[in-house]
Design a protein around this motif. Structure first.
Motif, PDB file in Angstrom:
ATOM      1  N   UNK A  19     -48.532  -1.496  35.871  1.00  0.00           N
ATOM      2  CA  UNK A  19     -48.017  -0.451  34.983  1.00  0.00           C
ATOM      3  C   UNK A  19     -48.374   0.896  35.596  1.00  0.00           C
ATOM      4  N   UNK A  20     -47.456   1.839  35.539  1.00  0.00           N
ATOM      5  CA  UNK A  20     -47.724   3.186  36.043  1.00  0.00           C
ATOM      6  C   UNK A  20     -47.374   4.192  34.959  1.00  0.00           C
ATOM      7  N   UNK A  21     -48.310   5.081  34.705  1.00  0.00           N
ATOM      8  CA  UNK A  21     -48.086   6.152  33.730  1.00  0.00           C
ATOM      9  C   UNK A  21     -48.545   7.476  34.342  1.00  0.00           C
ATOM     10  N   UNK A  22     -47.828   8.525  33.995  1.00  0.00           N
ATOM     11  CA  UNK A  22     -48.205   9.885  34.389  1.00  0.00           C
ATOM     12  C   UNK A  22     -48.433  10.658  33.094  1.00  0.00           C
TER      13      UNK A  22
ATOM     14  N   UNK B 212     -52.216 -17.553  35.774  1.00  0.00           N
ATOM     15  CA  UNK B 212     -51.242 -18.536  35.314  1.00  0.00           C
ATOM     16  C   UNK B 212     -50.383 -17.910  34.225  1.00  0.00           C
ATOM     17  N   UNK B 213     -49.070 -18.009  34.379  1.00  0.00           N
ATOM     18  CA  UNK B 213     -48.164 -17.514  33.355  1.00  0.00           C
ATOM     19  C   UNK B 213     -48.155 -18.499  32.184  1.00  0.00           C
ATOM     20  N   UNK B 214     -48.309 -17.967  30.972  1.00  0.00           N
ATOM     21  CA  UNK B 214     -48.305 -18.776  29.760  1.00  0.00           C
ATOM     22  C   UNK B 214     -47.404 -18.102  28.726  1.00  0.00           C
ATOM     23  N   UNK B 215     -47.283 -18.729  27.568  1.00  0.00           N
ATOM     24  CA  UNK B 215     -46.522 -18.111  26.482  1.00  0.00           C
ATOM     25  C   UNK B 215     -47.173 -16.816  26.011  1.00  0.00           C
ATOM     26  N   UNK B 216     -48.465 -16.664  26.265  1.00  0.00           N
ATOM     27  CA  UNK B 216     -49.194 -15.461  25.872  1.00  0.00           C
ATOM     28  C   UNK B 216     -48.916 -14.283  26.822  1.00  0.00           C
ATOM     29  N   UNK B 217     -48.511 -14.575  28.047  1.00  0.00           N
ATOM     30  CA  UNK B 217     -48.348 -13.519  29.060  1.00  0.00           C
ATOM     31  C   UNK B 217     -47.397 -12.407  28.627  1.00  0.00           C
ATOM     32  N   UNK B 218     -46.175 -12.706  28.149  1.00  0.00           N
ATOM     33  CA  UNK B 218     -45.311 -11.587  27.755  1.00  0.00           C
ATOM     34  C   UNK B 218     -45.857 -10.820  26.560  1.00  0.00           C
ATOM     35  N   UNK B 219     -46.616 -11.493  25.698  1.00  0.00           N
ATOM     36  CA  UNK B 219     -47.257 -10.807  24.569  1.00  0.00           C
ATOM     37  C   UNK B 219     -48.285  -9.800  25.088  1.00  0.00           C
TER      38      UNK B 219
ATOM     39  N   UNK C 215     -48.439  -8.475  28.118  1.00  0.00           N
ATOM     40  CA  UNK C 215     -47.785  -7.396  28.866  1.00  0.00           C
ATOM     41  C   UNK C 215     -47.159  -6.368  27.931  1.00  0.00           C
ATOM     42  N   UNK C 216     -46.491  -6.844  26.897  1.00  0.00           N
ATOM     43  CA  UNK C 216     -45.921  -5.907  25.914  1.00  0.00           C
ATOM     44  C   UNK C 216     -47.033  -5.127  25.227  1.00  0.00           C
TER      45      UNK C 216
ATOM     46  N   UNK D 222     -38.199  -8.072  26.469  1.00  0.00           N
ATOM     47  CA  UNK D 222     -37.932  -7.631  27.844  1.00  0.00           C
ATOM     48  C   UNK D 222     -38.902  -8.280  28.829  1.00  0.00           C
ATOM     49  N   UNK D 223     -40.166  -8.449  28.415  1.00  0.00           N
ATOM     50  CA  UNK D 223     -41.135  -9.095  29.301  1.00  0.00           C
ATOM     51  C   UNK D 223     -40.889 -10.598  29.410  1.00  0.00           C
ATOM     52  N   UNK D 224     -40.408 -11.237  28.343  1.00  0.00           N
ATOM     53  CA  UNK D 224     -40.005 -12.650  28.437  1.00  0.00           C
ATOM     54  C   UNK D 224     -38.930 -12.782  29.511  1.00  0.00           C
ATOM     55  N   UNK D 225     -37.930 -11.898  29.444  1.00  0.00           N
ATOM     56  CA  UNK D 225     -36.843 -11.930  30.417  1.00  0.00           C
ATOM     57  C   UNK D 225     -37.334 -11.635  31.840  1.00  0.00           C
ATOM     58  N   UNK D 226     -38.212 -10.656  31.981  1.00  0.00           N
ATOM     59  CA  UNK D 226     -38.740 -10.298  33.306  1.00  0.00           C
ATOM     60  C   UNK D 226     -39.522 -11.465  33.915  1.00  0.00           C
ATOM     61  N   UNK D 227     -40.295 -12.145  33.107  1.00  0.00           N
ATOM     62  CA  UNK D 227     -41.061 -13.301  33.611  1.00  0.00           C
ATOM     63  C   UNK D 227     -40.112 -14.437  33.978  1.00  0.00           C
TER      64      UNK D 227
END
Length: 159
Positions: A16-19, A108-115, A117-118, A149-154
């Motif tokens: 993630x990048x923020x300015x 490891x990617x799990x069902x929790x990962x997009x949660x 990340x969001x 969107x993170x579900x889709x990205x993963x």
């Protein structure tokens, strides 16, 4: 802007990048000051701010998950364990304020990962809003579309 997701065998990396138009000191305080930290991530508390020290995650049931600080450089780097993963914040001064990178190494990617990340995405946005002297009305309204969107990205990453 969504996090950049990459595969880096054997792990996955979310960056993630923020300015922020605020100083490194102000942003660092949001990450490490126990009076400011709960304003954007209520479950976190710095227990011992040093390499090898601890950050506590309040499980909401009277117990705390201990996360070890694995790297620390005052006002520039804070890295800690996050279960089997790691979370690293990097701050650099810019002419107009501060750049923040949040780099999560995911084993490891799990069902929790997009949660997660969001959640990080919303938290970083909230930091900016709070530093601007404003309040966030409803984080869930921000989180829900980001989760999708993170579900889709993963899914795209693992094709």
């Amino acid at each position: 802007m969504l996090a950049t997701l990459t595969k880096n065998e054997p792990n996955y990396i979310a960056t993630f990048e923020r300015h922020y138009p605020h100083s490194v000191d102000e942003v660092w305080a949001m990450l490490t000051d126990n009076e400011k930290l709960p304003t954007w991530f209520a479950e976190l508390k710095v227990d011992d701010l040093r390499k090898g020290g601890l950050i506590l995650f309040d499980m909401g049931d009277g117990t705390f998950e201990e996360m070890t600080i694995t790297d620390l450089s005052d006002r520039s780097v804070l890295e800690f364990t996050w279960a089997d993963d790691s979370v690293r914040f990097e701050l650099t001064s810019e002419q107009e304020g501060c750049k923040l990178l949040l780099i999560e190494t995911i084993t490891k990617l799990t069902d929790q990962t997009p949660r997660d990340l969001a959640g990080w995405h919303v938290c970083l946005d909230v930091i900016g809003v709070l530093l601007d002297g404003k309040q966030v009305e409803n984080r869930k309204l921000q989180w829900e579309p980001l989760y999708e969107q993170y579900v889709e990205a993963i899914n795209n990453l693992t094709k």
